[in-house]
Design an enzyme around this catalytic site. Structure first.
Site, PDB file in Angstrom:
ATOM      1  N   SER A   1       0.847  -1.180   0.000  1.00  0.00           N
ATOM      2  CA  SER A   1       0.000   0.000   0.000  1.00  0.00           C
ATOM      3  C   SER A   1       0.887   1.235   0.000  1.00  0.00           C
ATOM      4  O   SER A   1       2.067   1.171   0.385  1.00  0.00           O
ATOM      5  CB  SER A   1      -0.879  -0.002   1.258  1.00  0.00           C
TER       6      SER A   1
ATOM      7  N   TYR B   1      -1.742   0.308  10.850  1.00  0.00           N
ATOM      8  CA  TYR B   1      -1.742  -0.157   9.458  1.00  0.00           C
ATOM      9  C   TYR B   1      -0.466   0.256   8.743  1.00  0.00           C
ATOM     10  O   TYR B   1       0.160  -0.551   8.043  1.00  0.00           O
ATOM     11  CB  TYR B   1      -2.966   0.402   8.733  1.00  0.00           C
TER      12      TYR B   1
END
Length: 254
Positions: free
Chosen positions: A139, A152
């Site tokens: 990501s 995250y």
């Protein structure tokens, strides 16, 4: 023999889209995820479209489950040439001072240790193929932090570090290592998992964003990387929607 592509987290979103796309590229897809019913439907869809696929129920946080995935791959007639480590996800949007240990642990277990388990289990087969490719779906959170994203972004930074280290360690062996870093991708489940099923909070992330990425956009990038000539390694591919210039710079319309 038909080459085999293994896709984890294949029951929905980017994983399902990638499985479908790689099947159209001539791979026999080994689709792995926890939800057997969804995998069965995916395999039926791929078969109906003229491709071939096999479903394997797999939890990437379980050593024994990943071992069963590797055994299933070994039982297929074709060589394993592609591994897409797609299983992952986010939970919560808490500041660090209020961070949920359970949520952080889950994110690390799935995104980082899950990728480690699956990669370790499949590297011998990828090596034996003589032309292997490991694709890590990370990501933009793997290189940029943001408020509320500590857990995250920490997990995705770790996954990025794992990917770069693996590429160095495999130098001289016939295995490419690719990292795909999507920005804003609107899928059916990512936001719902992050916000514990709160559909309103999940939808708010994309409110006013004209044409965020969808799962098929990322699958297209994955397939492109996987089908380059073997001497071509795409180290890192960052893909965002046009509306997202950077992690904090997003164009929205009313």
């Amino acid at each position: 023999m038909t080459p085999v592509a293994i896709v984890t987290g294949a029951s929905s979103g980017i994983g399902a889209a990638t499985a479908r796309r790689l099947a159209t590229e001539g791979f026999h897809v080994l689709a792995a995820a926890r939800r057997t019913d969804r995998l069965t439907g995916l395999v039926e869809d791929i078969t109906a479209a003229g491709g071939t696929a096999t479903a394997v129920t797999c939890d990437v946080t379980s050593d024994s489950s990943v071992a069963e995935l590797a055994a299933a791959a070994a039982g297929l007639p074709g060589p394993v040439t592609v591994l897409v480590n797609n299983a992952g996800g986010a939970r919560g949007l808490d500041p660090v001072e209020d961070g949920s240990i359970g949520d952080w642990q889950w994110m690390y277990d799935v995104n980082v240790l899950g990728s480690l388990r699956v990669t370790k289990a499949l590297l011998p087969a990828l090596d034996a193929s003589g032309a292997g490719t490991v694709i890590m779906v990370s990501s933009t959170a793997g290189f940029t932090v943001y408020e509320g994203g500590g857990g995250y972004t920490a997990a995705k930074h770790a996954q990025t570090a794992l990917t770069g280290t693996l590429r160095l360690e495999l130098s001289g062996r016939p295995i490419r290592v690719v990292e795909i870093d999507p920005g804003m991708v609107k899928t059916d489940e990512f936001g719902l998992v992050r916000f514990d099923g709160d559909a309103e909070r999940a939808a708010a992330v994309y409110a006013g964003v004209p044409e965020p990425l969808v799962a098929e956009d990322v699958a297209d990038c994955i397939a492109w990387c996987a089908t380059r000539p073997q001497h071509v390694n795409i180290d890192r591919l960052v893909v965002r929607p046009l509306a997202q210039a950077a992690q904090h710079k997003v164009h929205r319309v009313s």
